[in-house]
Design an enzyme around this catalytic site. Structure first.
Site: not given
Length: 456
Positions: A104, A132-133, A149, A223, A240, A409
């Site tokens: 992203g 889902n990307n 990717k 740094c 995410c 969940c």
């Protein structure tokens, strides 16, 4: 540096590359060319685009002495900007940038660097494109699903600007390859001042409706370890996949990253050194916070550094350097059941209570119709209305006193935490009850039991 997790990988990169090589967006140098993966080649603009997974020496970029007529036409609108002009464009053409993560943040970052005429782009990502990307990773398309990717990004960038050298490699930055990769960056002539101590790190993150950015290791600035000497508890780190993100937010932050890289690469100074730029998408506001300066006693870049060799940063951070959803193991085997075992309980119509502890925003996406929703946060806070609801259901005619409670969940992480909370409540705040977690959660149910159940 771009990824979904932020802190673990950023700490790792800073520690790795500050000895003495620091870069995630590594500027003004070279990269590492990688040995091609067997059989992975793609024809692009009459050339073959290869995907690499091993580092070998890279030939330096050839510096241009003048812009061609094609260059002048392509970059004419930005050549008119006095702060860039011809010399700035020439500086961009001899700059190499390493982009860690083609997601992203990395997609808009790489897109605008290629469009602006950066000489070489190294594109590092260990992952493949998933459906889902696509709402945020704008270099990839539906046709790229299942493709590496890094390769997908390189193809898209070459279509945009075939003059930019793109080097895609399919691997994860680690203690085993980091120095070998970053040491391929040759010094420029003459070397700019900030390369004496190390290369700048342009770091950003995005989550939900918020974004952050800063530049480390720049002109004597701090740094990453100067500011974050100790990693946070791994269970507090959200990505995410867990927390969600509105696609345009990493898009905005990636564009700001590209802006800062271009300013540094063209010979200007970044405005984000020793500052944390914060973006609130809800209110459409930017604000900056001044950060403390470089620490003389920093473990990495201080006067007497204690970090002098690479370590296992996943162990150091207690978490994987990945944006994939983590898998917790908080319970013993007898405190858990599989989705197959739960399906058998349903088939036999055994009395029980199914407790869904996801937030309401996730329940609105999908749910099992026979479940009761009480979010984990409400259980942890012992919210009175939710505790009373749970007590009343456990005492209802449809649920016998000793029937078990099964907790579910999304992935089986929050449900384990909920089991621990319920066990503390059992016999005191609610009637004594047997509580078990369903391993893998609803996503395991969708993959194993019901293929029609939505996955998210």
């Amino acid at each position: 540096m771009t990824d979904g997790r932020g802190l673990p990988s950023a700490i790792a990169v800073d520690a790795l590359l500050s000895i003495p090589y620091r870069s995630c967006e590594g500027l003004k140098g070279g990269l590492g060319v990688l040995e091609p993966r067997t059989g992975v080649t793609v024809s692009n603009h009459n050339s073959v685009q290869e995907l690499y997974d091993r580092v070998t020496p890279l030939t330096p970029l050839t510096a241009k002495t003048a812009l061609s007529n094609e260059d002048i036409m392509r970059y004419s609108r930005q050549l008119l900007v006095p702060q860039l002009a011809v010399q700035g464009q020439l500086n961009l053409s001899k700059t190499s940038v390493l982009v860690v993560g083609c997601g992203g943040l990395g997609c808009p970052l790489a897109l605008y660097l290629a469009a602006a005429g950066i000489g070489r782009l190294g594109l590092l990502d260990y992952d493949e494109v998933e459906l889902n990307n696509l709402h945020r990773q704008v270099l990839h398309g539906e046709e790229n699903q299942g493709q590496a990717k890094a390769l997908s990004a390189a193809q898209a960038l070459k279509r945009l600007n075939s003059t930019v050298e793109c080097i895609p490699y399919h691997l994860q930055l680690s203690p085993q390859n980091a120095l070998q990769l970053i040491q391929q960056y040759p010094a420029t002539t003459p070397p700019p001042p900030f390369f004496v101590a190390g290369k700048p790190l342009v770091s950003a993150s995005a989550l939900r409706l918020e974004g952050q950015l800063t530049v480390y290791n720049y002109h004597g600035g701090p740094c990453y370890r100067c500011l974050y000497p100790v990693p946070p508890p791994p269970e507090t780190v959200t990505n995410c996949s867990d927390g969600g993100v509105l696609g345009v937010v990493p898009g905005i932050m990636g564009c700001v990253q590209a802006l800062e890289v271009l300013k540094i690469a063209s010979g200007q100074r970044t405005s984000c050194s020793q500052k944390l730029l914060m973006f609130d998408a809800q209110d459409a506001k930017f604000r900056s916070i001044k950060l403390r300066p470089k620490k003389a006693d920093c473990a990495v870049c201080g006067e007497e550094p204690s970090v002098t060799q690479l370590v296992d940063y996943e162990t150091f951070c207690g978490s994987a350097a990945s944006d994939k959803c983590r898998r917790l193991n908080l319970l013993s085997r007898d405190q858990r059941i599989t989705v197959q075992e739960y399906k058998s309980i349903l088939d036999k119509a055994e009395p029980h209570l199914l407790l869904d502890v996801r937030p309401l925003v996730e329940v609105d996406i999908c749910r099992l119709p026979f479940s009761l929703n009480i979010p984990l946060s409400c259980l942890e806070e012992r919210k009175l209305e939710d505790v009373q609801l749970l007590k009343s259901i456990l005492k209802s005619a449809n649920v016998c006193l000793l029937c078990p409670v099964y907790v579910i969940c999304k992935l089986g992480n929050d449900s384990q935490k909920a089991v621990q909370v319920m066990e503390k409540m059992s016999g005191s705040e609610v009637d004594a009850v047997t509580v078990k977690d369903i391993c893998g959660g609803l996503m395991a149910w969708a993959k194993t039991i019901d293929s029609t159940f939505p996955q998210y």
